[in-house]
Design an enzyme around this catalytic site. Structure first.
Site, PDB file in Angstrom:
ATOM      1  CG  ASN A 174      -6.557  -0.660   0.757  1.00 23.32           C
ATOM      2  OD1 ASN A 174      -5.813  -0.210  -0.121  1.00 23.32           O
ATOM      3  ND2 ASN A 174      -6.109  -1.114   1.909  1.00 23.32           N
ATOM      4  CB  CYS A 212      -0.951   0.002   1.187  1.00 22.75           C
ATOM      5  SG  CYS A 212      -2.107  -1.377   1.140  1.00 22.75           S
ATOM      6  CG  HIS A 225      -3.160   3.672   1.602  1.00 23.83           C
ATOM      7  ND1 HIS A 225      -3.645   3.246   0.391  1.00 23.83           N
ATOM      8  CD2 HIS A 225      -3.216   2.605   2.441  1.00 23.83           C
ATOM      9  CE1 HIS A 225      -3.975   1.969   0.500  1.00 23.83           C
ATOM     10  NE2 HIS A 225      -3.731   1.560   1.727  1.00 23.83           N
TER      11      HIS A 225
END
Ligand code: ACO
Length: 318
Positions: free
Chosen positions: A275, A108, A245
């Site tokens: 996500n 990520c 993020h």
């Protein structure tokens, strides 16, 4: 940073759709994560396909020709193949035969890592114009029977064009002001994929200790953001837009609260994108540039945390 672009696959998977596959509910997912829907790549649609479309959009937004690009850094944990890097597939699709293209893998945090890599290579003088891309097809590594993970992720891609330019003697500094990176492999078993070429010979599925990830996320994010502030002399009060993020609304809100960034300055897409790992920051950036929230000269704070653990933050003058 000359421009940005993004791409989302056409198919949308809502929480209600997921509730028909696993024992979950819209209410549970929204309350715990803020996610309402996510996009999922079509059969045969690959990470490099999405990365190429995002790159083309960024080139158009930046008004530069693909041939002016001599560096492509693609952040992904879901490459088309184990090798070659998906970046070379993007390079070929764009008709570029010069310069260099490679992938960066930091889950990520991948986009922040890719940004740091491209920034350093441009500043070294070895390259002059870069595409930095985050692209993921996490739908391909999810265990669709595990309700603890399959509700969290989505597919997509985002890209920015970076140009090497001399800093003017006068006037405000522009572009990437600082990027701070961290990792700590002691946490690698808290979020990982249980397969790989050298361990099992399979692709594997994502496994996560959600509570453990949550426990570390806010502290790690705020710590590295404080590093970025210290390196530049800026403070939270100087930030025009916070582009985190997009893992989970609770992590985003917790980090912003601890940093002292008001809700009105946070770019949030997790409700619509889920996500998307390394793609989430450039997707969110493009959203806020496209609807004109972000204006030239704005100070942007980017941050991410993910598998490894890896984490990082960047301050960018748009
Ligand atoms: N629907 C309904 N119930 C569920 C679901 C679901 N989708 N998933 C888990 N549950 C159940 C569990 O089985 C458990 O039931 P039990 O009490 O009967 O055992 C209960 O809900 C609570 O489970 P927890 O895992 O304790 O739930 P928690 O409140 O911690 O929320 C979550 C889980 C949302 C994953 C949270 O831990 C989290 O957000 N963690 C961060 C993870 C993350 O964002 N990862 C992304 C990658 S890392 C990054 O990008 C930063």
């Amino acid at each position: 940073m000359l421009g940005c672009g993004s791409y989302l696959p056409a198919q949308i998977l809502t929480n209600a759709d997921l509730a028909r596959k696993v024992d979950t509910s819209d209410e549970w997912i929204v309350q715990r994560t803020g996610i309402r829907e996510r996009h999922v790549a079509a059969p045969g649609e690959t990470t490099s396909d999405m990365a190429t479309l995002a790159a083309r959009a960024a080139l158009a937004h930046a008004r530069v020709d693909a041939q002016s690009i001599d560096l492509i850094v693609l952040a992904t944990s879901t490459p088309d193949n184990t090798f070659p890097a998906s970046a070379v597939t993007v390079q070929a699709a764009l008709g570029i035969t010069h310069g260099a293209a490679f992938d960066v893998q930091a889950v990520c945090s991948g986009f922040v890592y890719a940004l740091a890599t491209a920034d350093s290579l441009l500043k070294s003088g070895s390259f002059s114009r870069a595409l930095v891309i985050g692209a993921e097809t996490f739908s391909r590594i999810l265990d669709w029977t595990d309700r603890g993970t399959c509700v969290l992720f989505g597919d997509g891609a985002g890209a920015v064009v970076l140009d090497r330019q001399e800093q003017a003697d006068q006037g405000e500094e522009r572009g990437i002001l600082t990027v701070r990176l961290r990792s700590d492999g002691r946490h690698k078993s808290k979020l990982y994929v249980d397969g790989g070429p050298s361990s099992t010979g399979t692709v594997g599925h994502l496994r996560m200790e959600g509570k453990e990830v949550f426990r570390y996320a806010v502290a790690m994010i705020t710590d590295v953001v404080e590093d970025a502030f210290e390196a530049t002399g800026y403070t939270a009060a100087d930030v025009d837009w916070f582009i985190p993020h997009q893992a989970n609304k609770r992590i985003i809100d917790g980090s912003a609260h601890k940093l002292g960034i008001p809700p009105g300055k946070i770019v949030v897409t997790v409700d619509r994108h889920g996500n998307t790992s390394a793609a989430s920051i450039p997707l969110a950036l493009n959203d806020a540039v496209a609807d004109r929230r972000i204006k030239r000269g704005d100070l942007l704070l980017l941050e991410a945390m993910g598998g490894g653990f890896t984490w990082g933050a960047a301050l960018v003058r748009w």
